[in-house]
Design an enzyme around this catalytic site. Structure first.
Site, PDB file in Angstrom:
ATOM      1  N   SER A   1       0.845  -1.197   0.000  1.00 37.23           N
ATOM      2  CA  SER A   1       0.000   0.000   0.000  1.00 37.23           C
ATOM      3  C   SER A   1       0.879   1.245   0.000  1.00 37.23           C
ATOM      4  O   SER A   1       2.076   1.176   0.278  1.00 37.23           O
ATOM      5  CB  SER A   1      -0.859  -0.048   1.277  1.00 37.23           C
ATOM      6  OG  SER A   1      -1.539   1.151   1.507  1.00 37.23           O
TER       7      SER A   1
ATOM      8  N   TYR B   1       3.233   7.049  18.124  1.00 37.68           N
ATOM      9  CA  TYR B   1       3.763   7.074  16.755  1.00 37.68           C
ATOM     10  C   TYR B   1       4.999   7.973  16.675  1.00 37.68           C
ATOM     11  O   TYR B   1       6.047   7.571  16.158  1.00 37.68           O
ATOM     12  CB  TYR B   1       2.648   7.588  15.839  1.00 37.68           C
ATOM     13  CG  TYR B   1       3.009   7.750  14.388  1.00 37.68           C
ATOM     14  CD1 TYR B   1       2.938   6.656  13.513  1.00 37.68           C
ATOM     15  CD2 TYR B   1       3.372   8.984  13.859  1.00 37.68           C
ATOM     16  CE1 TYR B   1       3.247   6.808  12.166  1.00 37.68           C
ATOM     17  CE2 TYR B   1       3.682   9.141  12.520  1.00 37.68           C
ATOM     18  CZ  TYR B   1       3.611   8.043  11.676  1.00 37.68           C
ATOM     19  OH  TYR B   1       3.916   8.198  10.347  1.00 37.68           O
TER      20      TYR B   1
HETATM   21  N1  LIG Z   1       1.655   9.169   4.329  1.00 47.11           N
HETATM   22  C1  LIG Z   1       2.319  10.092   5.017  1.00 47.11           C
HETATM   23  O1  LIG Z   1       2.058  11.297   4.914  1.00 47.11           O
HETATM   24  C2  LIG Z   1       3.402   9.685   5.948  1.00 47.11           C
HETATM   25  C3  LIG Z   1       4.026  10.711   6.700  1.00 47.11           C
HETATM   26  C4  LIG Z   1       5.082  10.364   7.530  1.00 47.11           C
HETATM   27  C5  LIG Z   1       5.494   9.051   7.621  1.00 47.11           C
HETATM   28  N2  LIG Z   1       4.849   8.080   6.912  1.00 47.11           N
HETATM   29  C6  LIG Z   1       5.331   6.704   7.066  1.00 47.11           C
HETATM   30  O2  LIG Z   1       5.424   6.101   5.809  1.00 47.11           O
HETATM   31  C7  LIG Z   1       5.282   4.690   5.942  1.00 47.11           C
HETATM   32  C8  LIG Z   1       4.246   4.215   4.945  1.00 47.11           C
HETATM   33  O3  LIG Z   1       2.995   4.797   5.297  1.00 47.11           O
HETATM   34  P1  LIG Z   1       1.800   5.011   4.265  1.00 47.11           P
HETATM   35  O4  LIG Z   1       1.303   6.389   4.491  1.00 47.11           O
HETATM   36  O5  LIG Z   1       2.202   4.560   2.924  1.00 47.11           O
HETATM   37  O6  LIG Z   1       0.718   4.028   4.912  1.00 47.11           O
HETATM   38  P2  LIG Z   1      -0.159   2.815   4.308  1.00 47.11           P
HETATM   39  O7  LIG Z   1      -0.732   3.179   3.009  1.00 47.11           O
HETATM   40  O8  LIG Z   1      -1.102   2.451   5.414  1.00 47.11           O
HETATM   41  O9  LIG Z   1       0.908   1.640   4.141  1.00 47.11           O
HETATM   42  C9  LIG Z   1       1.450   1.035   5.266  1.00 47.11           C
HETATM   43  C10 LIG Z   1       2.069  -0.284   4.897  1.00 47.11           C
HETATM   44  O10 LIG Z   1       2.652  -0.840   6.079  1.00 47.11           O
HETATM   45  C11 LIG Z   1       2.145  -2.155   6.234  1.00 47.11           C
HETATM   46  N3  LIG Z   1       2.083  -2.528   7.646  1.00 47.11           N
HETATM   47  C12 LIG Z   1       1.505  -1.855   8.666  1.00 47.11           C
HETATM   48  N4  LIG Z   1       1.639  -2.550   9.809  1.00 47.11           N
HETATM   49  C13 LIG Z   1       2.328  -3.683   9.496  1.00 47.11           C
HETATM   50  C14 LIG Z   1       2.769  -4.794  10.243  1.00 47.11           C
HETATM   51  N5  LIG Z   1       2.529  -4.912  11.560  1.00 47.11           N
HETATM   52  N6  LIG Z   1       3.460  -5.769   9.605  1.00 47.11           N
HETATM   53  C15 LIG Z   1       3.708  -5.689   8.277  1.00 47.11           C
HETATM   54  N7  LIG Z   1       3.296  -4.667   7.512  1.00 47.11           N
HETATM   55  C16 LIG Z   1       2.600  -3.673   8.114  1.00 47.11           C
HETATM   56  C17 LIG Z   1       0.785  -2.149   5.586  1.00 47.11           C
HETATM   57  O11 LIG Z   1       0.403  -3.471   5.279  1.00 47.11           O
HETATM   58  P3  LIG Z   1      -1.116  -3.958   5.104  1.00 47.11           P
HETATM   59  O12 LIG Z   1      -1.474  -3.732   3.666  1.00 47.11           O
HETATM   60  O13 LIG Z   1      -1.069  -5.387   5.473  1.00 47.11           O
HETATM   61  O14 LIG Z   1      -1.955  -3.130   6.048  1.00 47.11           O
HETATM   62  C18 LIG Z   1       1.054  -1.294   4.371  1.00 47.11           C
HETATM   63  O15 LIG Z   1       1.662  -2.062   3.357  1.00 47.11           O
HETATM   64  C19 LIG Z   1       4.899   4.442   7.394  1.00 47.11           C
HETATM   65  O16 LIG Z   1       6.036   4.082   8.142  1.00 47.11           O
HETATM   66  C20 LIG Z   1       4.395   5.795   7.847  1.00 47.11           C
HETATM   67  O17 LIG Z   1       4.531   5.970   9.238  1.00 47.11           O
HETATM   68  C21 LIG Z   1       3.810   8.368   6.084  1.00 47.11           C
END
Ligand SMILES: NC(=O)c1ccc[n+]([C@@H]2O[C@H](COP(=O)([O-])OP(=O)(O)OC[C@H]3O[C@@H](n4cnc5c(N)ncnc54)[C@H](OP(=O)(O)O)[C@@H]3O)[C@@H](O)[C@H]2O)c1
Length: 327
Positions: free
Chosen positions: A55, A207
């Site tokens: 994702s 977080y």
């Molecule tokens: N989007 C932003 O603005 C933003 C800002 C700062 C930091 N981040 C960081 O960027 C990273 C990606 O976030 P995103 O926004 O792309 O979120 P996302 O769309 O929710 O993607 C998160 C991914 O992490 C996986 N995941 C979550 N918990 C897990 C676990 N216990 N074991 C294995 N896989 C797990 C999810 O797998 P499933 O498909 O199985 O749920 C998904 O593939 C994260 O570390 C987040 O904290 C994002």
């Protein structure tokens, strides 16, 4: 002189946070500084493992790197979602060397097993991207009894990275990139309460502290493995429109609306650190938009070298298999 003005403009944006983290910051920096298009970079024959690649930013990063010719290994907790992402990435890039390994990153035994399968299954590993993460609004505990956010974003990556360093070190240009968050600037390390047991649980605090810990670990790794071919980077993506952001902070996403970065803009620095020559040139920095950034901005949030090492030691204790404890 013109370079100086650009640096000042970048520093001013960095200080103001909102323009820096939104697409305004990305667009301005991209227009102000030399910016190699990702399409000009190649990853042919490089083996890349990406956690959280079913994702959002992780899948986009995996897609970008697959498009550059990398042999991409997804690390995911659900086989159905892993297969679906594998198919989407292969279809959109024409690269069919996309594999996957399974592990819930919060489950340390599963992470150890996954690392062992990667060591057995891959002749080498050039890039590891610790991206999986989530903001959880209720306190939960992992299979090992640790607070879930800390287990998923700190202990799981700790175990995976430590277990894969020998395989990474076999590559003469290996990179570990950990995706943190600008939210970490709001928190210090709480070494006396890593499990958030001494105060009412708030997901955003858990977080931010876990993200702060990821950056501290990156600095310890850079020092600890400074005499190997492996470099370590932390980066934060700003605020990007992803399923994760929509699920955990729906009102925030609505408020920022069109100012949110696209997932591609959020993932740009991850892919660039993985593929560009500049990604091999340093270790232990925190990046946003292809430039190193400060580790702290608020008084009282600086992590000393000694505190970072204490965190590493605490992670090692928590990550030691329980059966071994009785030895
Ligand atoms: N989007 C932003 O603005 C933003 C800002 C700062 C930091 N981040 C960081 O960027 C990273 C990606 O976030 P995103 O926004 O792309 O979120 P996302 O769309 O929710 O993607 C998160 C991914 O992490 C996986 N995941 C979550 N918990 C897990 C676990 N216990 N074991 C294995 N896989 C797990 C999810 O797998 P499933 O498909 O199985 O749920 C998904 O593939 C994260 O570390 C987040 O904290 C994002």
């Amino acid at each position: 002189m013109r370079v100086h003005v650009k640096e000042l403009a970048d520093a001013a944006m960095e200080a103001l946070v909102v323009p820096s983290f939104t697409r305004i910051g990305y667009d301005l920096r991209r227009s102000m500084f030399a910016w190699t298009p990702l399409d000009d970079l190649t990853m042919t024959d490089r083996v890349v493992a990406v956690t959280g690649s079913t994702s959002g930013l992780g899948e986009v990063t995996a897609t970008m790197l697959a498009g550059m010719g990398a042999r991409v290994r997804l690390i995911a907790r659900d086989e159905g979602r892993a297969r679906a992402a594998q198919e989407r990435i292969a279809r959109s890039t024409g690269n069919d060397d996309i594999g996957f390994y399974l592990a819930d990153m919060s489950d340390l035994e599963a992470v150890r097993r996954c690392a062992s399968e990667i060591r057995d299954g891959e002749p080498r590993l050039d890039v590891l991207i610790n991206n999986a993460g989530a903001l959880l609004n209720e306190r939960m505990e992992s299979a090992d009894g640790y607070e879930m956010t800390f287990a998923t974003m700190v202990l799981g990556p700790f175990v995976l990275t430590e277990a894969l360093v020998p395989l990474l070190a076999a590559s003469d240009d290996a990179r570990v990139i950990t995706v943190t968050s600008g939210g970490m600037y709001t928190q210090r390390l709480h070494l006396d309460d890593l499990q958030l047991e001494r105060e009412p649980y708030r997901g955003s605090i858990a977080y931010a502290r876990a993200k702060r810990a990821q950056v501290a670990l990156t600095r310890v790794w850079a020092h600890r493995y400074g005499d190997t071919s492996v470099v370590f980077h932390a980066m934060h993506p700003g605020w990007a429109e992803t399923p994760g952001l929509a699920a955990s902070l729906p009102r925030f996403g609505t408020l920022l609306g069109p100012l949110l970065r696209t997932p591609e803009q959020g993932a740009d620095t991850i892919a660039w650190l993985a593929a560009a020559p500049e990604g091999a040139g340093s270790s232990g920095s925190l990046w946003l938009d292809r430039r190193p950034r400060p580790f702290d901005k608020l008084p009282g949030t600086r992590v000393s070298a000694s505190e970072a090492i204490q965190l590493w030691d605490a992670c090692e204790r928590m990550a030691t298999p329980r059966d071994d404890d009785s030895d």
